[in-house]
Scaffold this motif. Structure first.
Motif, PDB file in Angstrom:
ATOM      1  N   UNK A 195       0.843  -1.205   0.000  1.00 56.10           N
ATOM      2  CA  UNK A 195       0.000   0.000   0.000  1.00 56.10           C
ATOM      3  C   UNK A 195       0.875   1.250   0.000  1.00 56.10           C
ATOM      4  N   UNK A 196       1.943   1.203   0.780  1.00 55.30           N
ATOM      5  CA  UNK A 196       2.831   2.365   0.935  1.00 55.30           C
ATOM      6  C   UNK A 196       3.455   2.755  -0.400  1.00 55.30           C
ATOM      7  N   UNK A 197       3.889   1.753  -1.137  1.00 56.98           N
ATOM      8  CA  UNK A 197       4.549   2.003  -2.413  1.00 56.98           C
ATOM      9  C   UNK A 197       3.588   2.705  -3.370  1.00 56.98           C
ATOM     10  N   UNK A 198       2.310   2.319  -3.336  1.00 56.33           N
ATOM     11  CA  UNK A 198       1.325   2.895  -4.264  1.00 56.33           C
ATOM     12  C   UNK A 198       0.523   4.025  -3.615  1.00 56.33           C
ATOM     13  N   UNK A 199       0.861   4.365  -2.387  1.00 54.86           N
ATOM     14  CA  UNK A 199       0.145   5.413  -1.627  1.00 54.86           C
ATOM     15  C   UNK A 199      -1.360   5.150  -1.611  1.00 54.86           C
ATOM     16  N   UNK A 200      -1.718   3.905  -1.350  1.00 54.91           N
ATOM     17  CA  UNK A 200      -3.121   3.518  -1.272  1.00 54.91           C
ATOM     18  C   UNK A 200      -3.607   3.569   0.171  1.00 54.91           C
ATOM     19  N   UNK A 201      -4.890   3.927   0.370  1.00 56.97           N
ATOM     20  CA  UNK A 201      -5.416   3.974   1.734  1.00 56.97           C
ATOM     21  C   UNK A 201      -5.316   2.597   2.402  1.00 56.97           C
ATOM     22  N   UNK A 202      -4.851   2.598   3.637  1.00 57.03           N
ATOM     23  CA  UNK A 202      -4.826   1.353   4.419  1.00 57.03           C
ATOM     24  C   UNK A 202      -4.921   1.717   5.902  1.00 57.03           C
ATOM     25  N   UNK A 203      -5.691   0.943   6.641  1.00 52.68           N
ATOM     26  CA  UNK A 203      -5.710   1.077   8.103  1.00 52.68           C
ATOM     27  C   UNK A 203      -5.551  -0.332   8.654  1.00 52.68           C
ATOM     28  N   UNK A 204      -4.568  -0.501   9.525  1.00 53.68           N
ATOM     29  CA  UNK A 204      -4.219  -1.848   9.978  1.00 53.68           C
ATOM     30  C   UNK A 204      -3.742  -1.828  11.428  1.00 53.68           C
TER      31      UNK A 204
END
Ligand code: TMO
Length: 321
Positions: A195-204
């Protein structure tokens, strides 16, 4: 002068005799001391540090893989003897149950304070205005949706044996999220990396001490502050009809726990366990040395022991080394 030197000599002999008699008594039993091995890195590294120290003293040691909740039953019966990382949020229910039943001993706290909580990497704040508030997060739920959860957001939780109470929390707070459990810690970090590489929303799920924030800057979500009543009393908190309508403790404790029989069977080993205390920086470092730098658990443990002899020799000196 002379008599002082003489007194010192007498004291030295007496002291050696005391030290020697303690040393002669260790190990009190040759049975292996069974150390719990769980499924996150700092726990495994410090279990090996503890085992290495006990072996230096002459104890036999065995590492036993266990489940983060079921371990308390085994610690109660002496099927397990030592657990080095009991975390407040995920272990408090079963820890206190076993403690109140008189099955285990609370062997004291580490210096480190803990937090186990929903977490997002920095760039997510731009995609979801109002963070770190849980209400803001809830308004943006849809941007966290995955094919399996849409239109609800996905909350990527840890393995099911880490007892976070996420599903109860989501329900109590009426959140538009579906809790998906990762099979293992490594899956959390793999998803975060991608997710970080593609700057995608993530909550974990994340926690401190841990290595994650040394590599990925980010923040914990702020829920209604934790209070023990939140878990026991439905009328407490924003939802008057439900428990679990709050976040995890901030500045939570990190304890060591042992089978109650250790006090009689291996008293000196128990005193070593009581003395062991790690800081946040040390535990961050254990996790990072394996998960980021690629060391094995055993290597990370023996490196720490090589570099910190002054520190650990104080923990074990009363047992004669
Ligand atoms: C128990 N844990 C540190 C993974 O939250």
């Amino acid at each position: 002068m002379r008599s002082t030197a003489f007194t010192k000599a007498i004291l030295a002999v007496a002291f050696t005799a005391i030290t020697f008699s303690a040393a002669a008594a260790v190990p009190e039993s040759k049975d292996p001391i069974k150390i719990t091995v769980l499924n996150w890195t700092s726990q495994i590294v410090q279990s090996h540090i503890t085992g290495d120290l006990l072996e230096k003293l002459g104890y036999n040691v065995k590492y036993v893989p266990a489940n983060d909740q079921l371990q308390f039953t085994a610690l109660g019966t002496g099927d397990l003897d030592v657990e080095m990382e009991v975390w407040e949020q995920t272990n408090k229910d079963n820890f206190y149950k076993a403690l109140k039943a008189g099955h285990i001993i609370d062997a004291g706290n580490h210096a480190a304070k803990t937090r186990e909580e929903w977490w997002y990497p920095d760039y997510v704040a731009k995609l979801c205005p109002g963070l770190p508030s849980w209400k803001a997060l809830n308004k943006c739920a849809e941007i966290f949706a995955t094919p399996e959860t849409k239109p609800k957001g996905r909350y990527l939780a840890g393995p099911v044996d880490w007892k976070m109470g996420d599903k109860q929390r989501v329900e109590a707070l009426g959140m538009n999220f579906t809790v998906i459990n990762a099979g293992q810690a490594a899956s959390l970090w793999a998803e975060l990396k991608s997710a970080y590489r593609r700057k995608q929303p993530i909550v974990l799920f994340n926690w401190t001490p841990n290595w994650v924030e040394t590599v990925y800057p980010g923040h914990f979500v702020e829920f209604p502050p934790f209070d023990p009543k939140c878990i026991s009393d439905p009328s407490w908190g924003p939802n008057p009809n439900a428990t679990h309508d709050c976040g995890s403790p901030k500045g939570g404790w990190l304890k060591k726990a042992v089978w109650k029989g250790m006090a009689k069977k291996w008293p000196c080993a128990l005193s070593v366990i009581r003395n062991i205390s790690f800081t946040k920086e040390e535990l961050d470092g254990f996790a990072k040395s394996v998960d980021v730098d690629g060391m094995s658990y055993e290597q990370a443990a023996s490196k720490w022991l090589t570099d910190h002899k002054n520190q650990w020799s104080k923990w074990v000196s009363q047992c004669g080394v």
